[in-house]
Structures are given as C-alpha cells and as structure tokens.
Design a protein around this motif. Structure first.
Motif, PDB file in Angstrom:
ATOM      1  N   ASP A 168     -25.934  12.086  57.561  1.00 27.80           N
ATOM      2  CA  ASP A 168     -24.640  12.820  57.103  1.00 27.80           C
ATOM      3  C   ASP A 168     -23.540  12.401  57.617  1.00 27.80           C
ATOM      4  N   VAL A 169     -22.933  11.356  56.916  1.00 34.35           N
ATOM      5  CA  VAL A 169     -21.820  10.717  57.342  1.00 34.35           C
ATOM      6  C   VAL A 169     -20.636  11.681  57.352  1.00 34.35           C
ATOM      7  N   ASP A 170     -20.402  12.478  56.295  1.00 36.22           N
ATOM      8  CA  ASP A 170     -19.061  12.832  56.534  1.00 36.22           C
ATOM      9  C   ASP A 170     -19.188  14.129  57.564  1.00 36.22           C
ATOM     10  N   SER A 171     -20.309  14.697  57.823  1.00 38.67           N
ATOM     11  CA  SER A 171     -20.146  15.725  59.081  1.00 38.67           C
ATOM     12  C   SER A 171     -20.170  15.054  60.431  1.00 38.67           C
ATOM     13  N   ALA A 172     -20.823  13.700  60.263  1.00 41.46           N
ATOM     14  CA  ALA A 172     -20.576  12.904  61.506  1.00 41.46           C
ATOM     15  C   ALA A 172     -19.123  12.466  62.021  1.00 41.46           C
ATOM     16  N   MET A 173     -18.383  12.199  60.674  1.00 41.23           N
ATOM     17  CA  MET A 173     -17.192  11.888  60.963  1.00 41.23           C
ATOM     18  C   MET A 173     -16.394  13.140  61.629  1.00 41.23           C
ATOM     19  N   GLN A 174     -16.794  14.340  60.941  1.00 40.89           N
ATOM     20  CA  GLN A 174     -15.762  15.630  61.548  1.00 40.89           C
ATOM     21  C   GLN A 174     -16.432  15.744  62.890  1.00 40.89           C
ATOM     22  N   ALA A 175     -17.698  15.317  63.262  1.00 38.90           N
ATOM     23  CA  ALA A 175     -18.221  15.851  64.769  1.00 38.90           C
ATOM     24  C   ALA A 175     -17.398  14.662  65.475  1.00 38.90           C
ATOM     25  N   TRP A 176     -17.176  13.513  65.012  1.00 39.77           N
ATOM     26  CA  TRP A 176     -16.649  12.379  65.979  1.00 39.77           C
ATOM     27  C   TRP A 176     -14.881  12.976  66.225  1.00 39.77           C
ATOM     28  N   LEU A 177     -14.368  13.436  65.011  1.00 40.41           N
ATOM     29  CA  LEU A 177     -13.076  13.810  65.167  1.00 40.41           C
ATOM     30  C   LEU A 177     -12.788  15.123  66.164  1.00 40.41           C
ATOM     31  N   ASP A 178     -13.934  16.194  66.174  1.00 41.99           N
ATOM     32  CA  ASP A 178     -13.999  17.126  67.088  1.00 41.99           C
ATOM     33  C   ASP A 178     -14.120  16.738  68.519  1.00 41.99           C
ATOM     34  N   ALA A 179     -14.965  15.636  68.709  1.00 38.85           N
ATOM     35  CA  ALA A 179     -15.337  15.088  70.135  1.00 38.85           C
ATOM     36  C   ALA A 179     -14.036  14.459  70.640  1.00 38.85           C
ATOM     37  N   GLN A 180     -13.352  13.563  69.757  1.00 39.63           N
ATOM     38  CA  GLN A 180     -12.181  12.971  69.930  1.00 39.63           C
ATOM     39  C   GLN A 180     -11.161  13.575  70.487  1.00 39.63           C
ATOM     40  N   GLN A 181     -10.979  14.894  69.706  1.00 43.61           N
ATOM     41  CA  GLN A 181      -9.773  15.713  70.144  1.00 43.61           C
ATOM     42  C   GLN A 181     -10.263  16.536  71.258  1.00 43.61           C
TER      43      GLN A 181
END
Length: 273
Positions: free
Chosen positions: A63-76
């Motif tokens: 799930d690439v879109d959800s992975a991108m969002q999770a990456w953003l949450d983690a980086q923030q």
C-alpha cells in the motif's frame, strides 16, 4: 508518485500530536525545563516507533499511498523531537541521515533510516528493498529509547537549540538539500515550528524574566510562520516547495527570517560569560 494529502485540521495526519500539559505553568528553573524536555522527547520517540510500525505494515502490504503517509507521520515525529536530536550521536544520524556527502549517494549502504525510506518510496522501491531498512530503523529507535535515560540535553544547550531548529529548517528543508524525492519540505518545516514552540514553552518563564514580553513576541512570529506554511497547502495536500507560488514562498521565507532573527537573541540572554 504524489505527496500525501494532509489536512491542517487533522493533526494526527499533518502535524505532530501535541502533548497534554503535565504542569500548571512553565518550568521554573533550567533543570526543570531540561527534565520536562526529556519527558517530551520520550513521548515523541514512542510516537515515532508507532508510525514506523505502521510504515512497515503498509510497505509489506504494498500500500504505497499509506506507506507514504506513514513515512510523513514518522518523519514529522522525528522533527518534533527538536532540540534533543543533536544529542543522539550515531543513533540520531542512523535514524534520520541525508545522503549528501556520502560517496555513491542513495546507493551507499551507509545511507539508512527515514531519509533512505523516503528515497525508496518515491523511487518505486518495494518491500524486498525497504523492509530490511525499516527493520534496522526500528532497531535503532529501540536502541535510542533504551539509551535515552543516559542521553542528556545540557542546560546550556536548550536556549541554543531553540534557535537551531529553524536554522535546520532553512538549511536542510527549504533549501531542498535534505529532500529524497517526497517534496514534503513544507510539511517537515511545519513540524519544526511546532518543535520550536515546545522548547519556547519550556523556557518561557525563564526567558520572560530575562526579557519581559519577549516570549509573547516569539509566539506571534511562530504563529505567523505556521500560518504562512499552512497557506501553501492546496485542497488539504502539501505542495512541493519548488512548485509553490512565488508570493507564498516569499511569505514563508519572510516569516522564517523574522523568527530566526528574533530567536538568535535568545542564547545571549542566557549567557553567563
């Protein structure tokens, strides 16, 4: 791939979750401020681990879109650590490095952590390439959490770091130097504003004693910077900083410049030299 849509009205998606206050007023001494900040950092690292676990699950499920969002949450979540991350040494560098300066860039095996995952997600890499990187990131976060009680932010560093967080924003995010393909510099800059506000809140009483009314001035300038950054969102989605309209970029840069100029006055106020 496009940047994840993030609404400014949904902090769990777009900005670090703000902790609930644990005391009636700001810390009364610098030692109190450091103790409060250590507690805050521990909470943010717990959040970081939760986001990385979600990232691993999303990558594993394709799930690439959800992975991108999770990456953003983690980086923030990492950005929200703010003043402490300079104290983490090699573990901090492993969790959130940049490929600049590494021979071979993104292909260098020493390029790990959140920025390496960003590169992979926005360059079409799948679970086979990214799961080992995520597993190492989880191990590094666990090691940092275990080491945290003995990792001290020096009292003399707190006023300095209050200024340095947004210096890093200017140098690493808005310059494009740290970006590995996501184009989410503004989302990360927004997390840096929140981190700066957290440190300011912990130094508020001490700073107001040294320069009455100054914390309120900083509050206003940070609020103006946050508003300028938020105004760059389009339909709830972050826009690549390079593609933001010139007038909006100028507004962000002007607000950042004003905040940095004022924040640069803080360390000398605490100097005993």
């Amino acid at each position: 791939m496009t940047a994840p849509a993030v609404s400014p009205a949904r902090p769990a998606q777009g900005a670090p979750t703000q902790p609930q206050p644990t005391q009636a007023g700001p810390p009364a001494t610098m030692d109190d401020a450091v103790a409060a900040y250590h507690e805050y950092v521990a909470e943010r690292l717990t959040e970081l681990r939760q986001h990385v676990l979600a990232l691993r699950a999303n990558v594993g499920n394709g799930d690439v879109d959800s992975a991108m969002q999770a990456w953003l949450d983690a980086q923030q979540a990492w950005q929200s650590v703010g003043a402490a991350y300079g104290s983490f040494g090699d573990l901090g560098s492993a969790i959130a490095p940049g490929s600049r300066g590494l021979e071979g860039g993104a292909a260098n095996p020493d390029f790990t952590g959140l920025r390496r995952i960003e590169y992979g997600l926005w360059h079409g890499q799948g679970a086979g390439e990214l799961i080992p990187v995520i597993d190492k990131l989880l191990a590094d976060v666990d090691a940092l959490e275990a080491k945290l009680p003995e990792t001290a932010v020096a009292p003399s560093d707190m006023p300095l770091r209050l200024h340095e967080i947004l210096e890093d924003t200017q140098r690493d995010h808005l310059s494009g130097r740290g970006d590995q393909g996501s184009g989410l510099a503004l989302a990360l800059a927004r997390a840096d504003v929140d981190a700066t506000q957290e440190v300011l809140d912990m130094l508020r009483g001490l700073l107001d004693t040294l320069k009455s009314g100054f914390p309120a001035r900083l509050d206003g300038e940070l609020a103006a910077l946050a508003a300028a950054i938020d105004a760059t969102q389009k339909d709830g989605a972050w826009t690549d900083y390079a593609k933001v309209a010139l007038a909006e970029r100028q507004a962000v840069n002007a607000a950042l410049g004003r905040a940095l100029e004022s924040l640069s006055l803080v360390p000398p106020l605490f100097s005993t030299d």
